[in-house]
Design a protein around this motif. Structure first.
Motif, short mmCIF file in Angstrom:
data_model
loop_
_atom_site.label_atom_id
_atom_site.label_comp_id
_atom_site.label_asym_id
_atom_site.label_seq_id
_atom_site.Cartn_x
_atom_site.Cartn_y
_atom_site.Cartn_z
N HIS A 1 11.54 26.02 14.95
CA HIS A 1 10.96 25.36 13.77
C HIS A 1 11.93 24.36 13.16
N ASN A 2 13.15 24.80 12.85
CA ASN A 2 14.10 23.94 12.15
C ASN A 2 14.47 22.70 12.96
N TYR A 3 14.46 22.82 14.28
CA TYR A 3 14.84 21.66 15.09
C TYR A 3 13.61 20.93 15.63
N ASP A 4 12.83 21.59 16.48
CA ASP A 4 11.71 20.90 17.13
C ASP A 4 10.71 20.33 16.12
N HIS A 5 10.22 21.16 15.22
CA HIS A 5 9.17 20.70 14.31
C HIS A 5 9.69 19.66 13.33
N HIS A 6 10.86 19.90 12.74
CA HIS A 6 11.35 18.97 11.72
C HIS A 6 11.91 17.68 12.31
N THR A 7 12.32 17.72 13.56
CA THR A 7 12.80 16.49 14.20
C THR A 7 11.64 15.66 14.75
N TYR A 8 10.69 16.34 15.39
CA TYR A 8 9.62 15.64 16.12
C TYR A 8 8.26 15.80 15.45
N THR A 9 8.22 15.84 14.14
CA THR A 9 6.98 16.09 13.40
C THR A 9 5.81 15.24 13.91
N ASN A 10 4.78 15.94 14.39
CA ASN A 10 3.51 15.32 14.82
C ASN A 10 3.63 14.38 16.01
N ILE A 11 4.73 14.46 16.75
CA ILE A 11 4.83 13.71 18.00
C ILE A 11 4.18 14.56 19.09
N ILE A 12 3.07 14.09 19.62
CA ILE A 12 2.32 14.86 20.60
C ILE A 12 3.17 15.10 21.85
N ASP B 1 6.23 18.12 19.29
CA ASP B 1 6.09 19.03 18.15
C ASP B 1 5.11 20.15 18.54
N ARG B 2 5.65 21.30 18.87
CA ARG B 2 4.82 22.43 19.31
C ARG B 2 3.99 23.01 18.18
N ASP B 3 4.33 22.67 16.94
CA ASP B 3 3.59 23.21 15.80
C ASP B 3 2.28 22.48 15.55
N PHE B 4 2.05 21.34 16.20
CA PHE B 4 0.80 20.62 15.98
C PHE B 4 -0.31 21.29 16.79
N GLY B 5 -1.02 22.20 16.11
CA GLY B 5 -2.09 22.95 16.77
C GLY B 5 -1.63 24.27 17.35
N TYR B 6 -0.33 24.50 17.34
CA TYR B 6 0.25 25.77 17.82
C TYR B 6 -0.17 26.12 19.24
N GLY C 1 -0.63 21.81 4.64
CA GLY C 1 0.49 20.87 4.63
C GLY C 1 0.60 20.04 5.89
N HIS C 2 -0.16 20.43 6.94
CA HIS C 2 0.04 19.77 8.23
C HIS C 2 -1.23 19.20 8.87
N PHE C 3 -2.42 19.73 8.52
CA PHE C 3 -3.61 19.38 9.30
C PHE C 3 -4.78 18.92 8.44
N THR C 4 -4.48 18.29 7.31
CA THR C 4 -5.55 17.78 6.47
C THR C 4 -6.06 16.44 7.00
N ASP C 5 -7.13 15.99 6.38
CA ASP C 5 -7.67 14.66 6.72
C ASP C 5 -6.63 13.59 6.38
N GLY C 6 -6.47 12.63 7.26
CA GLY C 6 -5.52 11.55 6.99
C GLY C 6 -4.16 11.76 7.60
N ILE C 7 -3.90 12.95 8.17
CA ILE C 7 -2.62 13.19 8.83
C ILE C 7 -2.54 12.36 10.11
N HIS C 8 -1.39 11.75 10.35
CA HIS C 8 -1.20 10.89 11.51
C HIS C 8 -0.49 11.65 12.64
N THR C 9 -0.78 11.26 13.86
CA THR C 9 -0.04 11.75 15.02
C THR C 9 0.65 10.56 15.69
N PHE C 10 1.63 10.87 16.54
CA PHE C 10 2.45 9.81 17.13
C PHE C 10 2.72 10.10 18.60
#
Length: 379
Positions: A134-145, A148-153, A266-275
Motif C-alpha cells: 500500500h505505502n509504496y505501490d498504491h501511493h506511488t502509482y495511484t490509478n496507473i492501470i 496500482d493494484r488497489d484500482f479495483g483490487y 476516496g478512490h472510485f467515485t464519478d470523475g476519478i481519472h485513470t492513467f
C-alpha cells in the motif's frame, strides 16, 4: 481493428494533453510544497497529545464494549451498545490510529509503540505486507492501470481500461461480499495472494521477502485474529460464549462495511481519472501531484466524521501528503482547493451520500460492456 485501437489511444492522449503545461505544474507543486512546509512547522506536542488521546478513547471504547456485550444477558440493549462501542474501537484502531501511524505520520515522536516500524493493527492483515504494497505501490502509482493494484483490487472492473469479461456481470455481488469481508480481502490483496499462492508473478516483480515468509505472516496474523475474536474472548466469558462470539462477529462486520465504504468513496467515485504507464514516465513532482488529485476524491463532513474516517475523507490531501499527521488534512483541504482553483485543476469533493451513490453507479456501469470496451475487445 488496428485503426480502432489507434483511435482509442489518440483519444486517451488528447485527454491527458489537456493537463496544464509543465511550467504551470511546477508553480502548482511549489505552492503545494509551501503548504506542506507551513503545516509541518505546526506539528509537535499538540499532535502527540491528540494521537495519545485517540488511543485512550479507542482502548476505553473497547473495554466498555466488551463489558457491555457480556452484560447483554441482562437486556439486549446492553449487547447492542457493546457491539457499537467495540465496532467504534476497531474503526479507530484501523483508521485514525493504525493507517496513519503505519504511514509514518508520528515517527517523529520516537515513541516505542506509536511508530510505523512496530505498530500492529487489530485486523486480519499483516501490517508488514500492507506497508510494502500500500505505502509504496498504491501511493506511488495511484490509478496507473497495471501498476496500482488497489484500482479495483483485482476483483472489480471500474473503467474502460480493463476488458469486459462475462464474470463482470456479477461484480456488484462480488463488491457486497468484499464489503462484508473487507479485512480479509485487504489481507489477501496486500499479501499479493495471487502471486504467493498461485504463482502469478509479474516478470519485473521482485519481492523483498520470500513467498514462504509472506505465507507465514499471512497465516500467523489470520490465526491470531481468529483466536482472539472467536475463541479467546468467548471462552473468557464462557457462560455467555455465544453472545460474545456474535458480538465480536457483528463488530468486525460493522468495521468492515464502514472502512470499505470510506475507502471506495476516496478512490472510485464519478470523475476519478485513470492513467497509462506510458503517460507517467519521468514525471515531474508537479505532474505527480496533478495525477494524485485527479485520482482521488473527498468527503465533506463534521470533525467527528473526519476522525471516524481516519481523515481518509480528505483522500486528496492524504495522497498528496501521506506522511503529514492526518488531523491537519481538513484545514489543508481548504488551501489545496484554493490552489487547485488558482491553476484550474479539478478538485473532487462532495457529501457522503452523493459520493457513495456515484461509487455504486460506477460498479454497476462497468459490470456490463461499454462502448469503449467493445471496441477494445475487437481491436
Amino acid at each position: 481493428m488496428n485503426m480502432q485501437a489507434t483511435e482509442l489511444n489518440k483519444q486517451d492522449s488528447q485527454k491527458w494533453a489537456s493537463r496544464p503545461d509543465d511550467e504551470t505544474l511546477n508553480h502548482f507543486a511549489q505552492d503545494l510544497n509551501e503548504l506542506r512546509e507551513r503545516t509541518m512547522e505546526k506539528v509537535g506536542s499538540d499532535d502527540a497529545k491528540y494521537i495519545r488521546n485517540v488511543i485512550r478513547v479507542q482502548r476505553l471504547s473497547e473495554i466498555a464494549g466488551r463489558i457491555l456485550i457480556v452484560l447483554g444477558f441482562l437486556h439486549p440493549a446492553y449487547w447492542i451498545l457493546g457491539v457499537l462501542a467495540l465496532a467504534t474501537a476497531k474503526i479507530l484502531d484501523n483508521m485514525e490510529i493504525g493507517h496513519n501511524v503505519m504511514h509514518g505520520q508520528y515517527d517523529w515522536m520516537n515513541d516505542p509503540n506509536i511508530n510505523s516500524r512496530n505498530f500492529e493493527w487489530d485486523n486480519a492483515g499483516d501490517s508488514g505486507s500492507w506497508k510494502r504494497y500500500h505505502n509504496y505501490d498504491h501511493h506511488t502509482y495511484t490509478n496507473i492501470i497495471g501498476k496500482d493494484r488497489d484500482f479495483g483490487y483485482g476483483l472489480l472492473r471500474l473503467s474502460d481500461d480493463t476488458r469486459w469479461k462475462p464474470k463482470n456481470v456479477w461484480q456488484f455481488f462480488v463488491y457486497i461480499a468484499l464489503c462484508l469481508n473487507f479485512q480479509w480481502g485487504v489481507a489477501y490483496h496486500e499479501l499479493a495472494g495471487e502471486r504467493v499462492f498461485f504463482k502469478k508473478s509479474r516478470k519485473a516483480s521482485k519481492l523483498p521477502v520470500t513467498r514462504e515468509q509472506l505465507k507465514f505472516a499471512f497465516f500467523n496474523k489470520a490465526a491470531r485474529q481468529l483466536f482472539k475474536d472467536y475463541i479467546f474472548w468467548p471462552l473468557v466469558c464462557f457462560p455467555v460464549f455465544l453472545q460474545v462470539f456474535l458480538g465480536n462477529l457483528v463488530a468486525n462486520l460493522l468495521r468492515d462495511i464502514w472502512t470499505n465504504t470510506i475507502i471506495f468513496c476516496g478512490h472510485f467515485t464519478d470523475g476519478i481519472h485513470t492513467f497509462k504507464e506510458s503517460q507517467c514516465k519521468n514525471e515531474t513532482q508537479g505532474q505527480w501531484f496533478y495525477r494524485q488529485i485527479l485520482g482521488s476524491s473527498n468527503l465533506e463532513g463534521s470533525r467527528l466524521f473526519h476522525i471516524m474516517t481516519g481523515h481518509l475523507s480528505c483522500q486528496v490531501e492524504h495522497h498528496l501528503f501521506p506522511d503529514v499527521p492526518a488531523k491537519h488534512y481538513p484545514q489543508m483541504a481548504e488551501e489545496v482547493r484554493a490552489i487547485c482553483a488558482k491553476y484550474k485543476v479539478p478538485y473532487n469533493s462532495a457529501g457522503f451520500f452523493k459520493q457513495y451513490f456515484s461509487v455504486v453507479k460506477r460498479i454497476v456501469k462497468y459490470s456490463f460492456p461499454t462502448k469503449k470496451s467493445s471496441r477494445l475487445a475487437s481491436a
